[in-house]
Design an enzyme around this catalytic site. Structure first.
Site, PDB file in Angstrom:
ATOM      1  N   ARG A 127      60.793  38.555 -16.298  1.00  0.00           N
ATOM      2  CA  ARG A 127      59.453  38.198 -16.292  1.00  0.00           C
ATOM      3  C   ARG A 127      59.319  36.610 -16.698  1.00  0.00           C
ATOM      4  O   ARG A 127      58.210  36.331 -17.367  1.00  0.00           O
ATOM      5  CB  ARG A 127      58.818  39.115 -17.172  1.00  0.00           C
ATOM      6  CG  ARG A 127      58.510  40.454 -16.507  1.00  0.00           C
ATOM      7  CD  ARG A 127      57.402  41.120 -16.962  1.00  0.00           C
ATOM      8  NE  ARG A 127      57.589  42.722 -16.585  1.00  0.00           N
ATOM      9  CZ  ARG A 127      58.211  43.770 -17.190  1.00  0.00           C
ATOM     10  NH1 ARG A 127      58.811  43.364 -18.303  1.00  0.00           N
ATOM     11  NH2 ARG A 127      58.196  44.731 -16.634  1.00  0.00           N
ATOM     12  N   LYS A 149      54.955  24.337  -9.483  1.00  0.00           N
ATOM     13  CA  LYS A 149      55.084  25.228  -8.412  1.00  0.00           C
ATOM     14  C   LYS A 149      56.633  25.334  -7.817  1.00  0.00           C
ATOM     15  O   LYS A 149      57.324  24.543  -7.886  1.00  0.00           O
ATOM     16  CB  LYS A 149      54.545  24.328  -7.086  1.00  0.00           C
ATOM     17  CG  LYS A 149      53.201  24.483  -7.020  1.00  0.00           C
ATOM     18  CD  LYS A 149      52.436  24.431  -5.675  1.00  0.00           C
ATOM     19  CE  LYS A 149      51.664  23.105  -5.222  1.00  0.00           C
ATOM     20  NZ  LYS A 149      51.356  22.791  -3.988  1.00  0.00           N
ATOM     21  N   GLU A 191      56.698   9.404  -0.774  1.00  0.00           N
ATOM     22  CA  GLU A 191      55.562   9.960  -1.982  1.00  0.00           C
ATOM     23  C   GLU A 191      55.154   9.031  -2.824  1.00  0.00           C
ATOM     24  O   GLU A 191      54.074   9.146  -3.593  1.00  0.00           O
ATOM     25  CB  GLU A 191      56.205  11.323  -2.459  1.00  0.00           C
ATOM     26  CG  GLU A 191      56.795  12.396  -1.496  1.00  0.00           C
ATOM     27  CD  GLU A 191      55.653  13.279  -1.029  1.00  0.00           C
ATOM     28  OE1 GLU A 191      54.452  13.025  -1.622  1.00  0.00           O
ATOM     29  OE2 GLU A 191      56.083  14.193  -0.138  1.00  0.00           O
ATOM     30  N   LYS A 233      50.837  12.248 -10.485  1.00  0.00           N
ATOM     31  CA  LYS A 233      51.107  13.419 -10.130  1.00  0.00           C
ATOM     32  C   LYS A 233      50.734  14.349 -11.485  1.00  0.00           C
ATOM     33  O   LYS A 233      49.969  15.375 -11.427  1.00  0.00           O
ATOM     34  CB  LYS A 233      52.574  13.866  -9.663  1.00  0.00           C
ATOM     35  CG  LYS A 233      52.943  15.232  -9.590  1.00  0.00           C
ATOM     36  CD  LYS A 233      52.745  15.834  -8.181  1.00  0.00           C
ATOM     37  CE  LYS A 233      52.841  17.415  -8.365  1.00  0.00           C
ATOM     38  NZ  LYS A 233      53.743  17.968  -7.253  1.00  0.00           N
ATOM     39  N   GLU A 243      45.436  23.560  -7.632  1.00  0.00           N
ATOM     40  CA  GLU A 243      45.066  23.108  -6.534  1.00  0.00           C
ATOM     41  C   GLU A 243      43.740  23.305  -5.794  1.00  0.00           C
ATOM     42  O   GLU A 243      43.507  23.441  -4.844  1.00  0.00           O
ATOM     43  CB  GLU A 243      46.009  23.986  -5.684  1.00  0.00           C
ATOM     44  CG  GLU A 243      45.875  23.244  -4.158  1.00  0.00           C
ATOM     45  CD  GLU A 243      47.472  23.192  -3.433  1.00  0.00           C
ATOM     46  OE1 GLU A 243      47.421  22.483  -2.434  1.00  0.00           O
ATOM     47  OE2 GLU A 243      48.354  23.896  -4.039  1.00  0.00           O
ATOM     48  N   ARG A 247      43.734  18.077  -6.743  1.00  0.00           N
ATOM     49  CA  ARG A 247      45.168  18.172  -6.287  1.00  0.00           C
ATOM     50  C   ARG A 247      45.179  18.331  -4.578  1.00  0.00           C
ATOM     51  O   ARG A 247      46.300  17.870  -4.314  1.00  0.00           O
ATOM     52  CB  ARG A 247      45.703  19.606  -6.988  1.00  0.00           C
ATOM     53  CG  ARG A 247      47.130  19.552  -6.714  1.00  0.00           C
ATOM     54  CD  ARG A 247      47.751  20.850  -7.472  1.00  0.00           C
ATOM     55  NE  ARG A 247      49.362  20.647  -7.477  1.00  0.00           N
ATOM     56  CZ  ARG A 247      50.092  21.515  -8.193  1.00  0.00           C
ATOM     57  NH1 ARG A 247      49.599  22.164  -9.583  1.00  0.00           N
ATOM     58  NH2 ARG A 247      51.441  21.271  -8.107  1.00  0.00           N
ATOM     59  N   ASN A 251      47.721  15.892  -0.855  1.00  0.00           N
ATOM     60  CA  ASN A 251      47.889  16.297   0.508  1.00  0.00           C
ATOM     61  C   ASN A 251      47.661  15.205   1.467  1.00  0.00           C
ATOM     62  O   ASN A 251      47.950  15.502   2.773  1.00  0.00           O
ATOM     63  CB  ASN A 251      47.341  17.667   0.807  1.00  0.00           C
ATOM     64  CG  ASN A 251      47.753  18.773   0.429  1.00  0.00           C
ATOM     65  OD1 ASN A 251      48.844  19.224   0.213  1.00  0.00           O
ATOM     66  ND2 ASN A 251      46.871  19.777   0.395  1.00  0.00           N
ATOM     67  N   HIS A 254      49.754  15.016   4.469  1.00  0.00           N
ATOM     68  CA  HIS A 254      50.671  16.166   4.787  1.00  0.00           C
ATOM     69  C   HIS A 254      50.059  17.187   5.603  1.00  0.00           C
ATOM     70  O   HIS A 254      50.829  17.977   5.997  1.00  0.00           O
ATOM     71  CB  HIS A 254      50.624  16.920   3.342  1.00  0.00           C
ATOM     72  CG  HIS A 254      51.540  16.335   2.332  1.00  0.00           C
ATOM     73  ND1 HIS A 254      51.608  15.025   1.814  1.00  0.00           N
ATOM     74  CD2 HIS A 254      52.745  16.672   1.812  1.00  0.00           C
ATOM     75  CE1 HIS A 254      52.533  14.690   1.008  1.00  0.00           C
ATOM     76  NE2 HIS A 254      53.270  15.779   1.182  1.00  0.00           N
ATOM     77  N   HIS A 258      53.052  18.411   7.953  1.00  0.00           N
ATOM     78  CA  HIS A 258      53.396  19.915   8.132  1.00  0.00           C
ATOM     79  C   HIS A 258      53.540  19.991   9.659  1.00  0.00           C
ATOM     80  O   HIS A 258      54.408  20.987   9.837  1.00  0.00           O
ATOM     81  CB  HIS A 258      52.566  20.826   7.176  1.00  0.00           C
ATOM     82  CG  HIS A 258      52.662  20.687   5.940  1.00  0.00           C
ATOM     83  ND1 HIS A 258      51.375  20.851   5.101  1.00  0.00           N
ATOM     84  CD2 HIS A 258      53.584  20.357   5.163  1.00  0.00           C
ATOM     85  CE1 HIS A 258      51.969  20.514   3.791  1.00  0.00           C
ATOM     86  NE2 HIS A 258      53.100  20.416   3.805  1.00  0.00           N
ATOM     87  N   HIS A 271      61.230  15.324   4.933  1.00  0.00           N
ATOM     88  CA  HIS A 271      59.719  15.629   4.437  1.00  0.00           C
ATOM     89  C   HIS A 271      59.104  14.192   4.432  1.00  0.00           C
ATOM     90  O   HIS A 271      57.704  14.109   4.898  1.00  0.00           O
ATOM     91  CB  HIS A 271      59.610  16.721   3.093  1.00  0.00           C
ATOM     92  CG  HIS A 271      58.349  16.792   2.814  1.00  0.00           C
ATOM     93  ND1 HIS A 271      57.544  17.274   3.337  1.00  0.00           N
ATOM     94  CD2 HIS A 271      57.932  16.167   1.644  1.00  0.00           C
ATOM     95  CE1 HIS A 271      56.406  17.298   2.598  1.00  0.00           C
ATOM     96  NE2 HIS A 271      56.590  16.671   1.744  1.00  0.00           N
TER      97      HIS A 271
END
Ligand SMILES: NC(=O)c1ccc[n+]([C@@H]2O[C@H](COP(=O)([O-])OP(=O)(O)OC[C@H]3O[C@@H](n4cnc5c(N)ncnc54)[C@H](O)[C@@H]3O)[C@@H](O)[C@H]2O)c1
Ligand SMILES: [Zn+2]
Length: 367
Positions: A127, A149, A191, A233, A243, A247, A251, A254, A258, A271
């Site tokens: 956990r 994340k 980035e 960031k 997010e 946040r 993107n 992005h 994607h 990426h």
């Protein structure tokens, strides 16, 4: 040591889960002490892909031992091949075999893929056990290692199973980038450009001054640039951990990235390269939509090109892009929160339908 090369520390502010990001040049051998101090762990499990472990694992393990920790090394596959439930499960078994418990820390040494897998295992094993990121790619340094994340992929898509699990420490040694291929350096710098484009015009100017020096990994240029990108960031994550509004600005580039990744099957295009294409496209759309002054896109694409990054989307029918945008998981109702520039250094989210993002004009999303 000149001021430019002095190690520096930033803080991600998240109440009792706050943690430092430490940046330096040639500081890997000092990581053990910091990890011991920030985690109070007595046992460290260093997780890395074989090639990275061979290069940098021994230095990290030695410094952990010198700091008094028992150490275990675990190899996982390279790149996104690491990010599967099967690999997570193998990692749990090896954690058990090493008698990892609540006094252990999982240390991810590598790119974003290893960080995501190791972090996912750390979030779920018993956990949750403590976790430290030692990123070795530009992308992982300024993006993947910050924000908590963690995820693995499913055959149906990327990052579909994951958690929020903040590291206790992010330890960045830019000397580890020496072995990183030029193409990966540039992709990570995409980035960095993104961070500047959405938030800091002065920083963007600094990148314009230093583009070639950044690619060459000159510490006096790279260290402050990575610091500023990490700070952006960190600030966004601190103010908005899960997010919602702010946040979302991360993107930028992005939505189309994607789509490009989906259309190319995540092969051929890195990426950061997809993000570069997506940013160039978004900057042009920002001008067409009247959000950004003329010249904004030209400035952005000029910088991306100097970094050797692609700025045109792969040629596919518009219908393919529209279909790909409809499965974007950021979709809300029929509209996507599409990130446009207001100018260099300022961005905002605009709700647009896929058809508005990719207009019919050219028949293809090229402008
Ligand atoms: N968690 C997040 O918030 C977040 C954010 C962005 C990206 N990601 C994830 O990060 C991953 C991409 O990260 P990445 O770009 O670092 O790719 P990566 O982890 O796949 O690394 C790219 C390649 O570089 C190699 N490599 C790493 N460090 C090296 C070094 N110092 N020298 C030589 N080779 C080195 C790796 O072994 C790999 O082959 C994706 O899985 C993406 O989903 C996560
Ligand atoms: Zn990204």
């Amino acid at each position: 040591m000149t001021t430019a090369l002095r190690p520096r520390t930033l803080e991600v502010f998240l109440g009792e889960r706050s943690y430092p990001i430490h940046l330096g040049a040639g500081t890997l051998a000092a990581a053990g002490d910091a990890i011991a101090r920030h985690t109070k762990a007595t046992h460290a499990v260093v997780v890395s892909a074989p090639a990275i472990g061979r290069r940098y694992g021994a230095t990290l393990v030695r410094s952990l031992r010198q700091a008094g920790l028992r150490t275990t090394r675990i190899d996982v596959p390279d790149g996104d091949a690491a990010k599967s439930l099967r690999q997570a499960s193998r990692l749990y078994e090896r954690l058990l075999a090493s008698q990892a418990d609540r006094s252990s820390v999982v240390v991810a040494l590598g790119g974003g893929a290893v960080g995501d897998l190791a972090g996912f295992a750390a979030a779920t094993y018993l956990r949750g056990v403590s976790f430290v990121q030692v990123p070795t790619t530009v992308l992982a340094m300024v993006d993947a290692s910050i924000g908590g994340k963690v995820a693995v992929n499913l055959p149906q898509g990327k990052n579909l199973v994951g958690a929020f699990h903040q590291p206790r420490l992010v330890w960045i040694d830019i000397a580890t980038l020496r072995s990183l291929p030029l193409r990966d350096r540039a992709a990570g710098l995409a980035e960095v450009v993104k961070a500047a484009a959405i938030r800091d015009a002065g920083f963007f100017g600094q990148l314009e001054r230093d583009a070639e020096r950044l690619l060459a990994l000159e510490p006096a240029a790279l260290l402050p640039a990575l610091e500023r990108a990490c700070a952006i960031k960190a600030e966004v994550v601190s103010r908005d951990e899960r997010e919602e509004g702010l946040r979302m600005l991360l993107n930028f580039g992005h939505t189309l990235a994607h789509a490009v990744e989906a259309l190319t099957g995540y092969r051929r295009v890195l990426h950061g390269e997809a993000v570069s294409m997506g940013m160039a496209f978004a900057a042009r759309r920002s001008e067409q939509l009247g959000c950004a002054p003329a010249g904004t896109a030209a400035r952005l694409t000029a910088l991306l090109e100097r970094l050797g990054l692609p700025i045109e989307l792969p040629r596919r029918p518009r219908s393919a892009y529209l279909a790909a945008l409809k499965v974007d998981k950021k979709r809300r109702d029929a509209r996507i929160h599409y990130i446009v520039l207001r100018g260099i250094g300022r961005a905002e989210a605009v709700p647009l339908t896929p058809a508005e993002i990719v207009p019919a004009a050219s028949g293809r999303p090229r402008s």
